[in-house]
Design a protein around this motif. Structure first.
Motif, PDB file in Angstrom:
ATOM      1  N   GLN A   1      -2.267 -14.350  -6.803  1.00  0.00           N
ATOM      2  CA  GLN A   1      -2.483 -13.693  -5.774  1.00  0.00           C
ATOM      3  C   GLN A   1      -3.734 -12.988  -5.449  1.00  0.00           C
TER       4      GLN A   1
ATOM      5  N   LEU B   1      -1.545  -3.725  -4.843  1.00  0.00           N
ATOM      6  CA  LEU B   1      -2.232  -4.904  -4.402  1.00  0.00           C
ATOM      7  C   LEU B   1      -3.455  -5.027  -4.289  1.00  0.00           C
TER       8      LEU B   1
ATOM      9  N   HIS C   1       3.933  -1.984  -6.859  1.00  0.00           N
ATOM     10  CA  HIS C   1       3.197  -3.050  -6.883  1.00  0.00           C
ATOM     11  C   HIS C   1       1.534  -2.706  -6.162  1.00  0.00           C
TER      12      HIS C   1
ATOM     13  N   LEU D   1       4.989  -3.637   2.404  1.00  0.00           N
ATOM     14  CA  LEU D   1       3.598  -3.091   2.280  1.00  0.00           C
ATOM     15  C   LEU D   1       3.375  -1.618   2.962  1.00  0.00           C
TER      16      LEU D   1
ATOM     17  N   ASP E   1      -0.111 -14.952  -0.827  1.00  0.00           N
ATOM     18  CA  ASP E   1      -0.426 -13.916  -1.517  1.00  0.00           C
ATOM     19  C   ASP E   1       0.936 -12.910  -1.542  1.00  0.00           C
ATOM     20  N   TYR E   2       1.866 -13.194  -0.729  1.00  0.00           N
ATOM     21  CA  TYR E   2       3.213 -12.634  -1.004  1.00  0.00           C
ATOM     22  C   TYR E   2       4.051 -13.581  -1.151  1.00  0.00           C
TER      23      TYR E   2
ATOM     24  N   THR F   1       7.510  -8.561   0.597  1.00  0.00           N
ATOM     25  CA  THR F   1       7.059  -7.254  -0.018  1.00  0.00           C
ATOM     26  C   THR F   1       7.128  -6.469   1.190  1.00  0.00           C
TER      27      THR F   1
END
Length: 381
Positions: free
Chosen positions: A163, A346, A344, A315, A308-309, A313
């Motif tokens: 990611q 990021l 998480h 966000l 990336d996800y 998720t």
């Protein structure tokens, strides 16, 4: 240990508190929850003896079939797989070379890697004696830079899928084409890329010679296991360097019941309904979004793009209009609160996320309650 205690109580008897892991499959926070079916198989096989060589070969056939590879072997987590990848391309299965690692005198020991693909665990390649030859400038890389990096000492090209890693790297199929023209293998670290399930087969399909995938994380097998699949001769070399043999990988042993647990978990994972799973995760994260979307200064959305996800998720973005506690203050407060909740982190310093893969519905409600408490807490209190 009193076997009548709950799992939480057993941890508590050692003074260890239970946490809520909303950060995804982060190893530091427990990885992922082991599948009940895998746990049952591990318990049943733990008291039955088996020849580890025979078991490894049989399990490797299952891994290879599911991943579309020539061969496979169970390794000790993704980290152990990286060491075995490097050992295989440097020492092969020549015991005179294998026994000298990490001393690589007289061996091809250079591994070419994008500068943007350097990561916290690449030391594990170097543990086998590898020397990195970096290409690109961290933001971009061109095919001519890869072509110019090969020498008579090149053992492999390493490629990372993760990611938020730069998408400006040379595409894997092109890297494989350039490397294979020179007779050099390409080794891929794709430890954290499941789901989607197609990634079980994608990297081999694109030309990779060896691929490492986590046996825990999305597959939810034993956290200490990894899947190493690829070209038959290289997997044979990796297995030769690995436990139970007395070479570099001897300290990275995988128990018989862990092997059985991984095979069980992988078979189940491969057959699951991914659309239904994704829909369930999206619904859970929609609940988070609905609970926070009206907080002034925040932008809340459900992200899922299979790059990336990998799992839907929630966000949370701190906009320029936000006047509450900083992202880092929220992360710290959540992690040190009661219960401790890990979120998480990021790629952007003004973002945090809630990953549902280790959450049940009751835990989602706790995460929401605690987020609202910390986000709406007056600054300075």
């Amino acid at each position: 240990m009193d076997l009548s205690l709950s799992g939480e109580e057993m941890y508590g008897s050692l003074g260890v508190r239970r946490i809520i892991n909303a950060s995804g499959t982060t190893t530091m926070w427990g990885g992922s929850k082991l599948r009940p079916e895998a746990a049952e198989v591990m318990q049943k096989t733990s008291g039955v003896m088996a020849d580890l060589g025979e078991l490894n070969r049989a399990a490797g056939k299952v891994l290879a079939e599911i991943c579309g590879a020539e061969a496979g072997v169970v390794v000790s987590g993704s980290g152990g797989g990286l060491v075995m990848q490097a050992a295989a391309v440097i020492a092969g299965k020549d015991p005179a070379n294998m026994v000298r690692l990490p001393d690589t005198t007289g061996m091809k020991d250079e591994i070419i890697i994008h500068r943007s693909h350097r990561f916290g665990y690449d030391q594990l390649y170097r543990a086998a004696g590898a020397k990195f030859v970096e290409i690109g400038d961290g933001r971009r890389c061109y095919p001519w830079q890869l072509e110019a990096a090969f020498t008579e000492n090149t053992a492999a090209v390493a490629y990372l899928y993760a990611q938020f890693v730069s998408k400006r790297a040379i595409p894997l199929p092109q890297v494989c084409e350039i490397a294979h023209e020179r007779g050099v293998p390409v080794i891929v670290d794709a430890a954290s890329t499941l789901p989607p399930r197609d990634n079980l087969r994608r990297y081999i399909r694109e030309g990779a010679d060896m691929v490492i995938l986590s046996g825990g994380k999305g597959i939810r097998g034993p956290q200490g296991t990894g899947i190493l699949v690829g070209r038959a001769d290289l997997i044979e070399a990796a297995a030769a360097n690995a436990a139970p043999n007395a070479f570099l990988g001897r300290s990275m042993k995988v128990a018989k019941e862990e092997i059985m647990g991984l095979v069980t978990a992988l078979r189940i994972f491969d057959q699951e309904d991914e659309e239904a799973e994704t829909a369930r995760y999206r619904e859970m994260m929609q609940v988070v979004m609905d609970a926070l979307i009206e907080v002034p200064g925040l932008r809340v959305s459900v992200q899922y793009d299979r790059i990336d996800y990998l799992v839907p998720t929630a966000l949370i973005e701190f906009t320029s209009e936000w006047n509450g506690p900083s992202r880092d203050e929220v992360l710290q407060a959540m992690a040190t609160g009661n219960p401790a909740i890990h979120l998480h982190q990021l790629g952007d310093p003004d973002e945090l996320g809630v990953d549902p893969i280790n959450l049940d519905e009751d835990e989602v409600e706790v995460v929401i309650r605690r987020l609202r408490e910390e986000l709406l807490r007056p600054v300075g209190r």
